[in-house]
Design an enzyme around this catalytic site. Sequence first.
Site, PDB file in Angstrom:
ATOM      1  N   TYR A  51      -1.125   1.468 -42.114  1.00 59.18           N
ATOM      2  CA  TYR A  51      -0.445   0.220 -41.783  1.00 59.18           C
ATOM      3  C   TYR A  51      -1.299  -0.558 -40.794  1.00 59.18           C
ATOM      4  CZ  TYR A  51       2.421  -3.300 -39.652  1.00 59.18           C
ATOM      5  OH  TYR A  51       2.855  -4.508 -39.175  1.00 59.18           O
ATOM      6  N   GLY A  85      25.744 -33.532 -61.404  1.00 55.66           N
ATOM      7  CA  GLY A  85      26.730 -32.622 -62.012  1.00 55.66           C
ATOM      8  C   GLY A  85      26.762 -31.258 -61.330  1.00 55.66           C
ATOM      9  N   ARG A  93      29.063 -24.727 -66.341  1.00 50.58           N
ATOM     10  CA  ARG A  93      28.826 -23.720 -67.383  1.00 50.58           C
ATOM     11  C   ARG A  93      27.775 -22.683 -66.981  1.00 50.58           C
ATOM     12  NH1 ARG A  93      28.171 -28.480 -71.760  1.00 50.58           N
ATOM     13  NH2 ARG A  93      27.755 -29.582 -69.796  1.00 50.58           N
TER      14      ARG A  93
HETATM   15  C1  UD1 Z   1      24.720 -34.909 -72.282  1.00 51.08           C
HETATM   16  C2  UD1 Z   1      25.060 -36.024 -73.273  1.00 51.08           C
HETATM   17  C3  UD1 Z   1      24.844 -35.511 -74.681  1.00 51.08           C
HETATM   18  C4  UD1 Z   1      23.420 -35.033 -74.847  1.00 51.08           C
HETATM   19  C5  UD1 Z   1      23.060 -34.004 -73.784  1.00 51.08           C
HETATM   20  C6  UD1 Z   1      21.582 -33.700 -73.824  1.00 51.08           C
HETATM   21  C7  UD1 Z   1      26.837 -37.305 -72.224  1.00 51.08           C
HETATM   22  C8  UD1 Z   1      28.292 -37.595 -72.177  1.00 51.08           C
HETATM   23  N1  UD1 Z   1      26.447 -36.399 -73.106  1.00 51.08           N
HETATM   24  O1  UD1 Z   1      25.651 -33.864 -72.487  1.00 51.08           O
HETATM   25  O2  UD1 Z   1      25.101 -36.561 -75.616  1.00 51.08           O
HETATM   26  O3  UD1 Z   1      23.240 -34.470 -76.135  1.00 51.08           O
HETATM   27  O4  UD1 Z   1      23.363 -34.487 -72.467  1.00 51.08           O
HETATM   28  O5  UD1 Z   1      21.210 -32.691 -72.936  1.00 51.08           O
HETATM   29  O6  UD1 Z   1      26.070 -37.935 -71.519  1.00 51.08           O
HETATM   30  N2  UD1 Z   1      25.659 -35.695 -64.480  1.00 51.08           N
HETATM   31  C9  UD1 Z   1      25.922 -36.436 -63.356  1.00 51.08           C
HETATM   32  N3  UD1 Z   1      27.203 -36.796 -63.082  1.00 51.08           N
HETATM   33  C10 UD1 Z   1      28.239 -36.478 -63.897  1.00 51.08           C
HETATM   34  C11 UD1 Z   1      27.969 -35.711 -65.061  1.00 51.08           C
HETATM   35  C12 UD1 Z   1      26.658 -35.340 -65.328  1.00 51.08           C
HETATM   36  O7  UD1 Z   1      25.018 -36.766 -62.589  1.00 51.08           O
HETATM   37  O8  UD1 Z   1      29.375 -36.842 -63.587  1.00 51.08           O
HETATM   38  C13 UD1 Z   1      24.273 -35.272 -64.748  1.00 51.08           C
HETATM   39  C14 UD1 Z   1      24.137 -33.784 -64.744  1.00 51.08           C
HETATM   40  O9  UD1 Z   1      23.769 -33.309 -63.447  1.00 51.08           O
HETATM   41  C15 UD1 Z   1      23.029 -33.545 -65.755  1.00 51.08           C
HETATM   42  C16 UD1 Z   1      23.132 -34.750 -66.693  1.00 51.08           C
HETATM   43  O10 UD1 Z   1      23.900 -35.722 -66.028  1.00 51.08           O
HETATM   44  O11 UD1 Z   1      21.769 -33.518 -65.165  1.00 51.08           O
HETATM   45  C17 UD1 Z   1      23.788 -34.379 -68.026  1.00 51.08           C
HETATM   46  O12 UD1 Z   1      25.099 -33.917 -67.779  1.00 51.08           O
HETATM   47  P1  UD1 Z   1      25.730 -32.716 -68.605  1.00 51.08           P
HETATM   48  O13 UD1 Z   1      27.119 -32.494 -68.114  1.00 51.08           O
HETATM   49  O14 UD1 Z   1      24.820 -31.567 -68.635  1.00 51.08           O
HETATM   50  O15 UD1 Z   1      25.822 -33.382 -70.061  1.00 51.08           O
HETATM   51  P2  UD1 Z   1      25.834 -32.632 -71.463  1.00 51.08           P
HETATM   52  O16 UD1 Z   1      27.185 -32.072 -71.709  1.00 51.08           O
HETATM   53  O17 UD1 Z   1      24.690 -31.715 -71.573  1.00 51.08           O
HETATM   54 CA    CA Z   2      23.208 -30.944 -70.094  1.00 50.99          CA
END
Ligand code: UD1
Ligand code: CA
Length: 465
Positions: free
Chosen positions: A367, A11, A15
Amino acid sequence: MPNHVIILAAGRGARMRCARPKVLHRLAGLPLIEHVVRAADRLQPERIGLVVGHQADRVQAALSHRTSLAFARQDEQRGTGHALRQAEPLFDGLGGTLVVLSGDVPLIRPETLEQLVRAHEGAGAAITVLTATVPRPYGYGRIVRADGRLADIVEERDASALQRRLKEINSGIYALDLPPLFDAIREIPPAGASNEIYLPDLVRIYRRRQLPVETVEVADPDEVRGINSQTELAEVKRIVRQTRNEELMAAGVTIEDPATTYVDMDVVVGPDTVIHPGVFLQGRTSVGARCELHAGVRIVDSTLGDDVVVRNHCVLQGAALANGSRVGPFAHLRPGAAVGEAAKVGNFVEIKKSSLGRGSKANHLAYLGDATIGDGVNIGAGTITCNYDGKRKHATTVGDRVFIGSGTQLVAPLTLGDDAYVGAGSCVTDDIPAGALAVARSRQVIKGGWNGRRDDEPDGGSSDS
Ligand code: UD1
Ligand code: CA
C-alpha cells in the site's frame, strides 16, 4: 436563416419507475440530456433552450458547465405542447427555424438535424416532423397519411387498431417556423384522460390553418429511439456500445469481444491497442498505442501512455501510467496514482496519491499512499506506508535506487535518501540518510530445546482438552 433549439426535459419519466430524473440516466458515461445538448450544439444555433420541471434543480446542476443554455420552467407536467409553451419567453421576437428535441431521444445525429432544417426551409413548411419506420412501433405516436401527405399524428393510447399497425412513427423531433408557433400552440386542446397538451396536435391545427406541414424520414431508425423504460435504456446502451466499439476498431484498436467492451463517449484509445473481454473504459480516460488491457479491467478518468499493460482485474481511477509501465493483476490505483515509465505494479498493490518513478517496482501486496518514490526503487512485498495518524495524512519521500525489504512499514512523515536500504520487516519511523542501511526490528531470540520442554509440561501435547 438563424436557427434555435429547444429541448424538452421536464417530464418525470414515470415509466422508468425510479427516483432519478429520466434525462439524467447515464449513457456511455454522460447523462442522456448531455447527448442531446451536444447534438444541438453542433447545429451552432443562436440559442439553445431547455424546458425543465421535474427535479429541475438536479437537471440544471448536471448542465451547469454549459453556461450558454437558457432554461424555462414547466412546473406542472401537462404534456409536450404545454412544455414548449413555457419556452415562449426564450424566443420572444425571434424569427427563423426552431428545432424541437426530446431529452429522452439521445442518439440523434447532428447531420440528421441539419438535413431536417434544410428540408424544412427548402419546402417553406411551417412544421416538418422527423419520422422513422420501425418494426415495433409500440408506444410511439403514429404518422397518419392521406394521399401520401402527413394528415395527423395519433398517440398509441388514442390510436385505432388499424392505426396501431402503422409502422411510421413520430420521432418527437420537429423543425418549426417561429412566428406562427406560440400563437398556434395556445389552440391545442387538452387531450386524453390526463388532459395533456400534445405537441403533435399542432399538425392538425396547422392543417386547419392551411399551413404547409412536411415530414422527413430518418434513414437509420435507431437514431430516434426514445427512452421511456429501463429496457429501452438498455437497448440504447447496446447500440451506443456497438457504435463506439466500431469507431475504435475502425481506428485500429483490436477488441476481442465487442459485446462485453464498454467504452464511454469521451474515451480515446490509440491504434494497436488490444482490449480483452469485460473491459470498462470510463469518463475522461485516454489510452495510448500498443497497450494491452486484459479481461475484467475497469479504468476511470485515467491516462495511459503507449505500450502499457494492464493485467486482469485491475481497477484504475484518476491514475496516470507512463509509457511501458505494467500493472496487475488485481491492482487498485486510486486518484493521484502516477506510475512512471517502465515501472511495474504487481498483484494486490494499492496506490493512492503517490508517484512511482521510472523503472521502479512494487510487485506484491503493497500500500503506497501520499508517497513520492524515485526511479529504480524496489518496494518489497508487503510494504506499507503508514500515512494516516488517525487525524491527518503525512507524506513519504523515497529517493532514487532505494531498496525496501519485504514487510516494511514506513511511518510518515518520512524521507529516505537516494540509495538507502531498508532491512526486511522494519518499522521505519526516522528519516534514512542517502546510502545508509536501516534495520528497525527487534532481534530474533533463540530458546534452545523449547519444543521438548513443552512436551514435559503436565497437559502438554494433549489435544482433547
Ligand atoms: C412523445 C410523442 C410521440 C413520439 C415520442 C417519440 C407527444 C404527446 N408524444 O411521446 O408522438 O412518438 O415522443 O419519442 O409528444 N416532457 C416535458 N413535459 C411534459 C411531458 C414531456 O418536458 O409535460 C418531455 C419529456 O421530459 C421528454 C419529452 O418531453 O423528454 C417527451 O415526453 P414523453 O412523455 O417521453 O413522450 P412520449 O410518450 O415518448
Ligand atoms: Ca419519450
